[in-house]
Design an enzyme around this catalytic site. Structure first.
Site, PDB file in Angstrom:
ATOM      1  N   TYR A  49      85.570  33.016  26.455  1.00 23.83           N
ATOM      2  CA  TYR A  49      86.633  32.127  26.012  1.00 23.83           C
ATOM      3  C   TYR A  49      86.050  31.001  25.147  1.00 23.83           C
ATOM      4  O   TYR A  49      85.121  30.315  25.569  1.00 23.83           O
ATOM      5  CB  TYR A  49      87.395  31.530  27.211  1.00 23.83           C
ATOM      6  CG  TYR A  49      88.287  30.405  26.754  1.00 23.83           C
ATOM      7  CD1 TYR A  49      89.415  30.670  25.976  1.00 23.83           C
ATOM      8  CD2 TYR A  49      87.949  29.083  26.994  1.00 23.83           C
ATOM      9  CE1 TYR A  49      90.196  29.651  25.478  1.00 23.83           C
ATOM     10  CE2 TYR A  49      88.726  28.051  26.502  1.00 23.83           C
ATOM     11  CZ  TYR A  49      89.846  28.342  25.746  1.00 23.83           C
ATOM     12  OH  TYR A  49      90.597  27.328  25.238  1.00 23.83           O
TER      13      TYR A  49
ATOM     14  N   HIS B 294      89.336  28.509  31.703  1.00 25.43           N
ATOM     15  CA  HIS B 294      90.434  29.352  31.235  1.00 25.43           C
ATOM     16  C   HIS B 294      90.845  30.379  32.282  1.00 25.43           C
ATOM     17  O   HIS B 294      91.269  31.491  31.950  1.00 25.43           O
ATOM     18  CB  HIS B 294      90.084  30.022  29.900  1.00 25.43           C
ATOM     19  CG  HIS B 294      91.187  29.921  28.899  1.00 25.43           C
ATOM     20  ND1 HIS B 294      91.823  31.015  28.384  1.00 25.43           N
ATOM     21  CD2 HIS B 294      91.786  28.855  28.329  1.00 25.43           C
ATOM     22  CE1 HIS B 294      92.758  30.627  27.543  1.00 25.43           C
ATOM     23  NE2 HIS B 294      92.762  29.322  27.497  1.00 25.43           N
TER      24      HIS B 294
ATOM     25  N   GLU C  55      98.000  23.726  30.990  1.00 26.78           N
ATOM     26  CA  GLU C  55      98.438  24.171  29.662  1.00 26.78           C
ATOM     27  C   GLU C  55      99.323  25.417  29.718  1.00 26.78           C
ATOM     28  O   GLU C  55     100.083  25.682  28.795  1.00 26.78           O
ATOM     29  CB  GLU C  55      97.222  24.418  28.759  1.00 26.78           C
ATOM     30  CG  GLU C  55      96.340  25.548  29.213  1.00 26.78           C
ATOM     31  CD  GLU C  55      95.049  25.638  28.412  1.00 26.78           C
ATOM     32  OE1 GLU C  55      94.313  24.650  28.377  1.00 26.78           O
ATOM     33  OE2 GLU C  55      94.799  26.692  27.822  1.00 26.78           O
TER      34      GLU C  55
ATOM     35  N   ARG D 222      97.771  18.706  32.266  1.00 25.93           N
ATOM     36  CA  ARG D 222      97.462  19.133  30.889  1.00 25.93           C
ATOM     37  C   ARG D 222      98.590  19.964  30.294  1.00 25.93           C
ATOM     38  O   ARG D 222      98.353  20.905  29.550  1.00 25.93           O
ATOM     39  CB  ARG D 222      96.189  19.997  30.920  1.00 25.93           C
ATOM     40  CG  ARG D 222      94.933  19.204  30.753  1.00 25.93           C
ATOM     41  CD  ARG D 222      93.730  20.096  30.656  1.00 25.93           C
ATOM     42  NE  ARG D 222      93.758  20.983  29.505  1.00 25.93           N
ATOM     43  CZ  ARG D 222      93.650  20.588  28.243  1.00 25.93           C
ATOM     44  NH1 ARG D 222      93.537  19.319  27.948  1.00 25.93           N
ATOM     45  NH2 ARG D 222      93.661  21.470  27.266  1.00 25.93           N
TER      46      ARG D 222
HETATM   47 CO    CO Z   1      92.386  25.194  28.465  1.00 31.40          CO
END
Ligand code: CO
Length: 439
Positions: free
Chosen positions: A191, A248, A298, A319
């Protein structure tokens, strides 16, 4: 002065004095909702879905960002087919009412497509409201709680040396916080790291064929490597620079706990997305056993998704992506929910959301008391600058925006049309045994 001039052009009436109330034009209505999909950078992650809400008042319209990488055209269609008819004829000033209407209307609600569409509409309505008031959106949210926003940028490499060199360049540019990522030995990709030549060629071939590229991922080598990267960077760069890292969601709960503990001595700014959102209870494992600050959000698509992690004190930074969670309206609400828990904001601000959303992030970040940091892209290519009139500006570790009314950004639609949608797919992440794994 500027506000009064703007209102004059808006209403055609000269305002008598400073004491006069700001009023939206009588009978203001939404007359059109248009979607522009553009990819100025011609990059796999570069399709932006922009929403324009046009009103009955000449020259009064708003722009929003509904980009959801991986389902761009689904979001565009959702807005055109399902939201536009609900919006036409409504008073754009009734923002909260429109938000609630669009949220409940489909009945089968929430999720990334619906909420990205709603986020774009929400931003456009804030843009309109700010233009009517003659004020930047952050003023409508309570005004500047700070004068500039601490930011960070990503540094990645094929090995520690490359990350270190990249970090030195960014420190020279004034950055105080860096996100550091490195490709683990033995892996062709990872990632947010540069892929091998072999992976790069395979990815390009897949893009040309119009199918998703495939990347192979094994978490063990990665988990072992990251603490060594931090050790290397602390040794070579010192204690001053703040370092963070994004997992991630690619590892298991026990690996995440091990990693969070192994990073503890190097005092990370935060460890991002260590666990999958579907496994919210596993965040307890980390929290009970180490002090590494945790950031998450996110991938969430609303104010409810992360609630458990907030109220149970299991994270340090929210986030959310204001492009996916419901826009400025939701961002402000989430910050308010998090404030009494001592949790700070770190809105998602990657390269694959447009400068409109980057500015929306800044408007909320400037106005909330519990701001932590703002991820923000500032290195836009010329083609993007042709399409977007502005983006947050960077200086010495901070980003900022000006005091233009609304969101403070214009779109050149002719320029956008020169860079249409580009069909590109996110990679499929497979384990070595060819089983599916998290992106
Ligand atoms: Co991120």
């Amino acid at each position: 002065m500027r506000r009064r001039e703007f209102l004059r052009t808006l209403t055609g009436v000269a305002l008598p004095g400073a004491a006069s109330a700001v009023r939206a034009p009588r009978g203001l209505k939404i007359t059109d909702v248009r979607v522009v999909v553009t990819n100025p950078e011609r990059s796999p992650m570069g399709n932006f879905v922009l929403v324009k809400i046009v009103t009955s008042e000449d020259g009064l319209y708003g722009w929003g960002d509904a980009t959801c990488t991986g389902s761009e055209l689904a979001v565009a269609k959702f807005i055109e087919e399902y939201m536009r008819p609900v919006l036409i004829g409504r008073d754009p000033m009734r923002l909260e009412d429109i938000w609630q209407t669009l949220f409940h209307h489909p009945y089968y609600r929430s999720g990334s497509v619906h909420m990205s569409a709603l986020s774009g509409v929400d931003m456009a309505l804030w843009d309109i409201k700010g233009k009517v008031a003659g004020l930047p959106v952050y003023e409508l949210l309570g005004g500047r709680a700070r004068t500039k926003l601490l930011t960070y940028t990503s540094v990645s490499g094929r090995d520690f040396r490359e990350v270190e060199e990249g970090a030195r360049r960014m420190i020279e540019r004034g950055y105080k916080v860096l996100k550091v990522q490195v490709r683990a030995p033995g892996l062709e990709s990872g990632y947010a790291v540069p892929p091998s030549e072999r992976q790069r060629a395979a990815t390009e071939k897949a893009h040309q064929a119009g199918v998703p590229p495939v990347e192979t991922w094994e978490p063990d080598a990665y988990v072992r490597t990251i603490p060594k990267l931090f050790e290397h960077l602390r040794k070579t760069l010192g204690e001053e620079i703040e370092l963070l890292h994004d997992v991630h969601e690619r590892i298991t709960p026990s690996q995440a706990l091990w990693l969070a503990r192994a990073l503890e001595p190097f005092r990370p700014f935060f460890l991002e997305d260590p666990l999958r959102p579907e496994h919210a209870d596993t965040f307890r494992l980390i929290r009970r056993q180490c002090s590494t600050p945790i950031a998450m959000g996110e991938i969430w698509t609303g104010q409810w998704d992360g609630l458990f992690l907030i109220t149970e004190h299991l994270i340090d930074y929210v986030r959310h992506d204001l492009c996916h969670c419901g826009g400025i309206t939701t961002g402000k609400k989430i910050a308010t929910i998090a404030e009494p828990f001592g949790i700070l904001t770190a809105w998602h601000g990657p390269s694959n959301i447009s400068p409109i959303a980057q500015r929306a992030n800044c408007h909320v970040s400037l106005s909330v008391p519990n701001f932590g940091i703002q991820e923000c892209r500032t290195n836009w290519p010329d083609a993007a600058r042709e399409v977007f009139s502005s983006a947050p500006t960077y200086s010495e570790g901070y980003v900022n925006i000006g005091d233009e009314p609304g969101l403070g950004i214009e779109i050149d639609e002719e320029a956008a049309a020169k860079y249409p949608y580009l069909r590109r797919y996110r990679p499929l992440i497979r384990r070595a045994d060819d089983s599916a794994w998290a992106y």
